[in-house]
Structure formats: structure tokens, C-alpha cells
Design a protein around this motif. Structure first.
Motif, PDB file in Angstrom:
ATOM      1  N   GLU A  44      -3.874   4.725   3.021  1.00 39.16           N
ATOM      2  CA  GLU A  44      -4.589   4.495   1.760  1.00 39.16           C
ATOM      3  C   GLU A  44      -3.625   4.607   0.574  1.00 39.16           C
ATOM      4  N   PHE A  45      -2.759   5.618   0.599  1.00 36.67           N
ATOM      5  CA  PHE A  45      -1.755   5.771  -0.456  1.00 36.67           C
ATOM      6  C   PHE A  45      -0.844   4.547  -0.506  1.00 36.67           C
ATOM      7  N   LEU A  46      -0.373   4.116   0.654  1.00 32.43           N
ATOM      8  CA  LEU A  46       0.528   2.963   0.704  1.00 32.43           C
ATOM      9  C   LEU A  46      -0.153   1.701   0.188  1.00 32.43           C
ATOM     10  N   MET A  47      -1.408   1.501   0.577  1.00 28.32           N
ATOM     11  CA  MET A  47      -2.145   0.308   0.147  1.00 28.32           C
ATOM     12  C   MET A  47      -2.374   0.328  -1.375  1.00 28.32           C
ATOM     13  N   GLU A  48      -2.610   1.502  -1.934  1.00 29.60           N
ATOM     14  CA  GLU A  48      -2.860   1.613  -3.366  1.00 29.60           C
ATOM     15  C   GLU A  48      -1.591   1.422  -4.200  1.00 29.60           C
ATOM     16  N   ASN A  49      -0.445   1.782  -3.629  1.00 28.70           N
ATOM     17  CA  ASN A  49       0.777   1.822  -4.429  1.00 28.70           C
ATOM     18  C   ASN A  49       1.744   0.671  -4.198  1.00 28.70           C
ATOM     19  N   TYR A  50       1.544  -0.086  -3.152  1.00 25.92           N
ATOM     20  CA  TYR A  50       2.458  -1.191  -2.859  1.00 25.92           C
ATOM     21  C   TYR A  50       1.639  -2.454  -2.661  1.00 25.92           C
ATOM     22  N   ASP A  51       1.879  -3.429  -3.514  1.00 30.79           N
ATOM     23  CA  ASP A  51       1.037  -4.620  -3.490  1.00 30.79           C
ATOM     24  C   ASP A  51       1.559  -5.710  -2.564  1.00 30.79           C
ATOM     25  N   THR A  52       2.808  -5.589  -2.110  1.00 34.56           N
ATOM     26  CA  THR A  52       3.331  -6.592  -1.172  1.00 34.56           C
ATOM     27  C   THR A  52       4.133  -5.906  -0.079  1.00 34.56           C
ATOM     28  N   THR A  53       4.215  -6.564   1.034  1.00 33.10           N
ATOM     29  CA  THR A  53       5.023  -6.058   2.145  1.00 33.10           C
ATOM     30  C   THR A  53       6.486  -5.971   1.723  1.00 33.10           C
ATOM     31  N   GLU A  54       6.930  -6.949   0.968  1.00 35.71           N
ATOM     32  CA  GLU A  54       8.324  -6.979   0.532  1.00 35.71           C
ATOM     33  C   GLU A  54       8.681  -5.750  -0.300  1.00 35.71           C
ATOM     34  N   TYR A  55       7.780  -5.376  -1.183  1.00 36.25           N
ATOM     35  CA  TYR A  55       8.018  -4.204  -2.031  1.00 36.25           C
ATOM     36  C   TYR A  55       8.060  -2.934  -1.186  1.00 36.25           C
ATOM     37  N   LEU A  56       7.118  -2.799  -0.263  1.00 35.81           N
ATOM     38  CA  LEU A  56       7.102  -1.632   0.614  1.00 35.81           C
ATOM     39  C   LEU A  56       8.369  -1.574   1.461  1.00 35.81           C
ATOM     40  N   VAL A  57       8.785  -2.704   1.997  1.00 35.18           N
ATOM     41  CA  VAL A  57      10.013  -2.744   2.816  1.00 35.18           C
ATOM     42  C   VAL A  57      11.218  -2.320   1.970  1.00 35.18           C
ATOM     43  N   GLU A  58      11.254  -2.760   0.734  1.00 36.11           N
ATOM     44  CA  GLU A  58      12.357  -2.375  -0.156  1.00 36.11           C
ATOM     45  C   GLU A  58      12.380  -0.855  -0.376  1.00 36.11           C
ATOM     46  N   VAL A  59      11.213  -0.274  -0.622  1.00 36.87           N
ATOM     47  CA  VAL A  59      11.120   1.165  -0.851  1.00 36.87           C
ATOM     48  C   VAL A  59      11.495   1.934   0.416  1.00 36.87           C
ATOM     49  N   LEU A  60      10.995   1.481   1.565  1.00 37.75           N
ATOM     50  CA  LEU A  60      11.347   2.134   2.825  1.00 37.75           C
ATOM     51  C   LEU A  60      12.848   2.051   3.081  1.00 37.75           C
ATOM     52  N   GLY A  61      13.439   0.909   2.782  1.00 36.43           N
ATOM     53  CA  GLY A  61      14.879   0.735   2.958  1.00 36.43           C
ATOM     54  C   GLY A  61      15.678   1.666   2.068  1.00 36.43           C
ATOM     55  N   ASP A  62      15.242   1.806   0.824  1.00 31.23           N
ATOM     56  CA  ASP A  62      15.914   2.733  -0.096  1.00 31.23           C
ATOM     57  C   ASP A  62      15.819   4.166   0.427  1.00 31.23           C
ATOM     58  N   PHE A  63      14.650   4.533   0.915  1.00 34.23           N
ATOM     59  CA  PHE A  63      14.436   5.861   1.488  1.00 34.23           C
ATOM     60  C   PHE A  63      15.394   6.089   2.657  1.00 34.23           C
ATOM     61  N   LEU A  64      15.457   5.115   3.546  1.00 32.33           N
ATOM     62  CA  LEU A  64      16.312   5.238   4.732  1.00 32.33           C
ATOM     63  C   LEU A  64      17.798   5.291   4.389  1.00 32.33           C
TER      64      LEU A  64
END
Length: 121
Positions: free
Chosen positions: A14-34
């Protein structure tokens, strides 16, 4: 969109769905985290081995928000509680079982994020 993606249950979908509007944006954030986390966790482990409580607490503080930012809300909350406990108890042993368990959980969480990143990329 990633509404149909089956996120690991450790993650707050639910948090992820509310805060990331595209898969690309989420992938970018996950990549930065990693990109940052392996070095951070190694520094925590080194500080633990050296019984450097201040560094362990500072590092846990520094990464707790990042863990929450990628959906690890419950783990982030536990990290913040750990930080408070370690700061307020002068006798708190950062090499005890509780500390080791938390560091291992953070390490495992990084693996979960890697899996999610691989699946979404």
C-alpha cells in the motif's frame, strides 16, 4: 503500473502504491537503495565487531528512513526503536543477540529488495 505485481509480504505494498506512480520510478528508487546499502551494512557489521556503539547507532539511524522509503515500514520502525534503546541505555551491548538479529534482518531485507528490483526491471 505494478498493481498486479506480487510484492514480498515484508514490503508494505500500500505504501509503495501510494508513493510510486510508475514501475520505472520504483525501479530507480530500488536501484539507488541497492547501490548504497551493501557498504552501509558492512560498516555496521565492522562497527559491531569493533564494539563501536556510536557508529552502529548512527548507521542504523542513517538507513532506517531509506528502509522505510522502499516499503520496509515495519523494519524501519524496529530500527528506530533499536536506536532509541541503544542511545538511552548506557549498558546496551551492540553485539548482543538482539543487535545481531536486527543487522541480519536488515541484510536479508537488502536481498528482498534485490529480488524485487530484478523482477521489476
Amino acid at each position: 503500473m505494478f498493481e498486479t505485481h506480487q510484492f514480498n509480504p515484508v514490503l508494505d505494498k500500500e505504501f509503495l502504491m501510494e508513493n510510486y506512480d510508475t514501475t520505472e520510478y520504483l525501479v530507480e528508487v530500488l536501484g539507488d537503495f541497492l547501490a548504497l546499502m551493501p557498504e552501509e551494512i558492512e560498516e555496521i557489521k565492522t562497527a559491531q565487531a569493533e564494539k563501536d556503539k556510536d557508529t552502529v547507532v548512527k548507521k542504523i539511524h542513517a538507513i532506517s528512513s531509506a528502509v522505510g522509503f522502499v516499503g520496509g515500514i515495519e523494519l524501519s520502525d524496529r530500527m528506530k526503536k533499536f536506536e532509541v534503546k541503544a542511545k538511552t541505555d548506557p549498558d546496551f551491548d551492540i553485539t548482543n543477540q538482539e543487535s545481531n538479529a536486527l543487522v541480519n534482518e536488515i541484510d536479508a531485507f537488502i536481498g528482498i529488495i534485490q529480488e524485487e528490483y530484478n523482477q521489476l526491471s
